[in-house]
Design an enzyme around this catalytic site. Structure first.
Site, PDB file in Angstrom:
ATOM      1  N   LYS A 169       4.036   6.432  -3.292  1.00  0.00           N
ATOM      2  CA  LYS A 169       4.872   5.335  -3.504  1.00  0.00           C
ATOM      3  C   LYS A 169       6.383   5.578  -3.110  1.00  0.00           C
ATOM      4  CE  LYS A 169       2.258   2.951  -7.041  1.00  0.00           C
ATOM      5  NZ  LYS A 169       2.284   2.849  -8.588  1.00  0.00           N
ATOM      6  N   ARG A 198      -4.062   8.246 -10.486  1.00  0.00           N
ATOM      7  CA  ARG A 198      -4.455   7.063  -9.643  1.00  0.00           C
ATOM      8  C   ARG A 198      -3.867   7.446  -8.286  1.00  0.00           C
ATOM      9  NH1 ARG A 198      -2.786   2.568  -7.137  1.00  0.00           N
ATOM     10  NH2 ARG A 198      -4.472   0.997  -6.908  1.00  0.00           N
TER      11      ARG A 198
HETATM   12  C1  8Y4 Z   1       2.131   3.218  -0.802  1.00  0.00           C
HETATM   13  C2  8Y4 Z   1       1.228   3.332  -1.204  1.00  0.00           C
HETATM   14  C3  8Y4 Z   1       3.075   2.710  -1.178  1.00  0.00           C
HETATM   15  C4  8Y4 Z   1       0.615   2.393  -2.358  1.00  0.00           C
HETATM   16  C5  8Y4 Z   1       2.899   1.947  -2.380  1.00  0.00           C
HETATM   17  C6  8Y4 Z   1       1.684   1.782  -3.095  1.00  0.00           C
HETATM   18  C7  8Y4 Z   1      -0.625   1.174  -9.801  1.00  0.00           C
HETATM   19  C8  8Y4 Z   1      -2.153   0.480  -9.951  1.00  0.00           C
HETATM   20  C9  8Y4 Z   1      -1.254   0.013  -7.995  1.00  0.00           C
HETATM   21  C10 8Y4 Z   1      -0.427   2.014 -10.830  1.00  0.00           C
HETATM   22  C11 8Y4 Z   1      -2.393   1.138 -11.874  1.00  0.00           C
HETATM   23  C12 8Y4 Z   1       0.359   0.917  -4.949  1.00  0.00           C
HETATM   24  C13 8Y4 Z   1      -3.153  -1.301  -8.719  1.00  0.00           C
HETATM   25  C14 8Y4 Z   1       0.713  -0.318  -5.899  1.00  0.00           C
HETATM   26  N1  8Y4 Z   1      -0.347   0.868  -8.679  1.00  0.00           N
HETATM   27  N2  8Y4 Z   1      -2.702   0.492 -11.097  1.00  0.00           N
HETATM   28  N3  8Y4 Z   1      -2.078  -0.397  -8.654  1.00  0.00           N
HETATM   29  N4  8Y4 Z   1      -1.087   2.023 -11.827  1.00  0.00           N
HETATM   30  N5  8Y4 Z   1      -2.900   1.312 -13.361  1.00  0.00           N
HETATM   31  N6  8Y4 Z   1       1.607   0.964  -4.099  1.00  0.00           N
HETATM   32  O1  8Y4 Z   1       0.729   2.672 -10.652  1.00  0.00           O
HETATM   33  O2  8Y4 Z   1      -0.305   1.958  -5.140  1.00  0.00           O
HETATM   34  S1  8Y4 Z   1      -0.986  -0.833  -6.230  1.00  0.00           S
END
Ligand code: 8Y4
Length: 268
Positions: free
Chosen positions: A216, A250
């Site tokens: 992130k 996660r």
């Molecule tokens: C790079 C890769 C930059 C991924 C941003 C991201 C969470 C989640 C997501 C979380 C729970 C993400 C579906 C966002 N984040 N579910 N989901 N907790 N429970 N961004 O933090 O991965 S998606």
């Protein structure tokens, strides 16, 4: 498998995105066989849960139509459920997606909107599977514009307590709930750092805590690295989260994260 959400050791949840930028030719249809191979690699690497999601909730992403989301997610849930011995969580906010995914073998609902969409609370209660309630301020399209809190830890905890009360009123017991502060969802770098530093506070609510920090932008801000160079930062963040009480991590990079979680879990 996730009947009552209790964890003797922290567990790694591998991220399986089934959006058009993954496992597809760029169009609407994803290839379940490729997604299954990715899930199998995650299980081999030690994932205890595979999180399958068809809606992009990245900042700025648009909404996905309900039938399109089912078309993306269902074949993958069916393939993973029938071929692999792993718990499946479905990353969705939509009642019909929840029902279809659980009917196809999903064992948990991971809802970034904490069951606030119309019908979601009753759908989850009726399905009888555990749920992860995540905090988000605002909506994905606009949430990073100017996030504000009085006290981010207390504000997020109060939100989650309200959602737990709503779950209990709908018939979802606390023993079936995991809590997630929602790193990156309507938060500045300082907000995310405060939540990670104070993550143990959330465990005082008596439910397992899920942390999603993998790749992130806060990790980018702290390291100066682009998204494809955040493995070490992600693994370090997972270890810190476990040290601070997280039970579910996660992650994108399962193998490296499993090692980190084992080390942190041994001393947490
Ligand atoms: C790079 C890769 C930059 C991924 C941003 C991201 C969470 C989640 C997501 C979380 C729970 C993400 C579906 C966002 N984040 N579910 N989901 N907790 N429970 N961004 O933090 O991965 S998606």
């Amino acid at each position: 498998m996730l009947g009552a959400l209790e964890f003797e050791r922290p567990v790694v949840m591998g991220i399986l995105n089934v959006t058009p930028d993954s496992f597809s030719d760029g169009g609407r249809f994803i290839d379940p066989a490729r997604a299954l191979a990715e899930a199998a690699a995650m299980v081999e690497a030690g994932a205890g849960i595979v999180d399958i999601g068809g809606e992009s909730t990245r900042p700025g992403a648009g909404a996905v139509d309900e039938s399109a989301e089912i078309d993306r997610v269902l074949p993958v849930v069916e393939a993973v459920s029938s071929q692999l011995d792993v718990a499946i969580s479905v990353d969705t906010s939509k009642p019909d997606v929840m029902r279809a995914a659980v009917a196809a073998g999903a064992a948990m609902i991971n809802d970034v909107r904490a069951l606030r969409e119309p019908g979601a609370l009753d759908a989850a209660a009726g399905l009888g599977v555990p749920v992860c309630l995540m905090h988000m301020q605002g909506e994905p399209r606009t949430m990073q514009a100017d996030p504000q809190y009085e006290d981010v830890v207390l504000d997020v905890m109060a939100f989650l307590e309200e959602r737990v009360a709503a779950c209990e009123a709908a018939g979802i017991p606390r023993t079936s709930i995991a809590l997630d502060p929602g790193f990156g969802f309507g938060k500045t770098v300082a907000h995310n750092v405060a939540l990670l530093k104070n993550l143990r506070q959330f465990t005082t609510l008596g439910m397992p805590v899920l942390a999603g920090l993998s790749r992130k932008s806060t990790l980018g801000a702290l390291t100066g690295r682009p998204v494809d160079e955040r493995l070490a930062a992600s693994v370090a963040a997972a270890a810190v989260a476990v040290m601070n009480g997280a039970s579910i991590l996660r992650v994108h990079d399962v193998a490296a994260s499993v090692d980190a979680v084992r080390i942190a879990g041994a001393v947490a």
